[in-house]
Design a protein around this motif. Structure first.
Motif, mmCIF file in Angstrom:
data_model
loop_
_atom_site.group_PDB
_atom_site.id
_atom_site.type_symbol
_atom_site.label_atom_id
_atom_site.label_comp_id
_atom_site.label_asym_id
_atom_site.label_seq_id
_atom_site.Cartn_x
_atom_site.Cartn_y
_atom_site.Cartn_z
ATOM 1 N N MET A 279 0.832 -1.196 0.000
ATOM 2 C CA MET A 279 0.000 0.000 0.000
ATOM 3 C C MET A 279 0.872 1.253 0.000
ATOM 4 S SD MET A 279 -3.152 1.210 2.422
ATOM 5 C CE MET A 279 -4.118 -0.189 1.878
ATOM 6 N N THR A 280 1.940 1.235 0.782
ATOM 7 C CA THR A 280 2.864 2.369 0.763
ATOM 8 C C THR A 280 3.406 2.591 -0.642
ATOM 9 O OG1 THR A 280 3.513 1.901 3.054
ATOM 10 C CG2 THR A 280 4.960 3.340 1.786
ATOM 11 N N TYR B 112 8.674 8.165 3.044
ATOM 12 C CA TYR B 112 7.526 7.275 3.254
ATOM 13 C C TYR B 112 7.802 6.392 4.469
ATOM 14 C CZ TYR B 112 5.958 8.667 -1.383
ATOM 15 O OH TYR B 112 5.538 9.399 -2.471
ATOM 16 N N LEU B 113 6.834 6.330 5.353
ATOM 17 C CA LEU B 113 6.933 5.486 6.532
ATOM 18 C C LEU B 113 5.775 4.499 6.553
ATOM 19 C CD1 LEU B 113 8.100 4.803 9.387
ATOM 20 C CD2 LEU B 113 6.476 6.477 10.290
ATOM 21 N N THR B 114 6.105 3.214 6.643
ATOM 22 C CA THR B 114 5.109 2.178 6.855
ATOM 23 C C THR B 114 5.148 1.783 8.325
ATOM 24 O OG1 THR B 114 5.522 1.345 4.619
ATOM 25 C CG2 THR B 114 4.324 -0.106 6.115
ATOM 26 N N ALA B 115 3.997 1.590 8.927
ATOM 27 C CA ALA B 115 3.953 1.226 10.342
ATOM 28 C C ALA B 115 4.845 0.013 10.609
ATOM 29 C CB ALA B 115 2.522 0.921 10.772
ATOM 30 N N PRO B 116 5.703 0.089 11.621
ATOM 31 C CA PRO B 116 6.603 -1.038 11.909
ATOM 32 C C PRO B 116 5.897 -2.230 12.544
ATOM 33 C CG PRO B 116 6.858 0.674 13.565
ATOM 34 C CD PRO B 116 5.934 1.237 12.516
ATOM 35 N N SER B 117 4.709 -2.017 13.063
ATOM 36 C CA SER B 117 3.918 -3.084 13.678
ATOM 37 C C SER B 117 2.471 -2.605 13.710
ATOM 38 C CB SER B 117 4.419 -3.396 15.092
ATOM 39 O OG SER B 117 4.292 -2.253 15.926
#
Length: 241
Positions: free
Chosen positions: A16-17, A36-41
């Motif tokens: 999705m990112t 861009y940051l994707t949730a780490p958990s």
């Protein structure tokens, strides 16, 4: 110095990112760097307000620990909900912080013509009430919402299913087009004004706007929350706010 904008996908889906990158790049802003940051958990798909809270708790420590607040000029939370990460980040920075939900609704108001309303096409059916309540109670207020909000229709998929495995592209396209058509038809039937703007009510719908455009009248605007969110932040930063 370039403008630096951090785009935060608060779920754990890297796909999705990745889907956000092309629409943002196609805006063509110069002198700009995007992170861009994707949730780490947390959760792979945000499907309700509890998921949103979990995802905020997962993202905030990472943003603070990596000192992103010192590096970036603005922050976009790419989840189509009244996401708690937006007010949480505002407690830690005076730089602009925006959610794609708020950005798209306020931008849609500027695009409406006389006797027109905006509507939202989203994912699971639970978002009809969640988004409607937020628009009526917090974003616009009851009176304004009754005048300009035509409602939300959903394609009955979750965010992860829009780009991930498990659903054929033709099936996703069919579901999104059907939801859009229901939105347009419902507005015609209630006689309170036609839909002049359709908002893509999920970050995962980014880049799929052509499907929506195929089933709406030519004059109807289609608003991507991620794209318009980046545009608003660009304006705020370039104006020195």
């Amino acid at each position: 110095m370039p403008i630096r904008i951090l785009i935060i996908n608060p779920n754990t889906s890297e796909s999705m990112t990745d889907s956000l990158r092309s629409p943002v790049k196609n805006l063509g802003y110069d002198n700009t760097e995007y992170g861009y940051l994707t949730a780490p958990s947390g959760v792979s798909s945000i499907n309700n307000e509890d998921d949103a809270a979990i995802s905020a708790d997962a993202c905030l420590p990472s943003i603070l620990q990596r000192r992103y607040l010192e590096f970036y000029d603005a922050f976009l939370v790419a989840c189509y909900s009244p996401h708690p990460l937006v007010p949480l980040l505002k407690q830690h920075t005076t730089n602009p912080v925006l959610g794609i939900f708020e950005a798209s609704v306020h931008s849609a108001l500027q695009l409406l013509g006389k006797d027109q309303r905006f509507g939202i096409v989203s994912t699971g059916p639970q978002w009809k009430q969640i988004l409607g309540d937020a628009i009526h109670d917090h974003i616009l207020g009851e009176q304004k919402a009754r005048e300009v909000y035509a409602g939300t229709e959903t394609c009955d998929l979750n965010a992860g299913e829009l780009h991930g495995p498990g659903h054929e592209e033709q099936e996703v396209e069919k579901a999104i087009k059907a939801a859009t058509q229901r939105l347009i038809n419902a507005a015609k039937e209630d006689g309170k004004g036609e839909v002049g703007v359709v908002i893509l009510g999920c970050a995962g719908l980014g880049g799929l706007d052509d499907w929506v455009k195929e089933v709406v009248p030519q004059h109807v605007r289609v608003v991507d929350g991620v794209v318009v969110g980046v545009g608003v932040l660009q304006g705020l930063v370039r104006c020195g706010f």
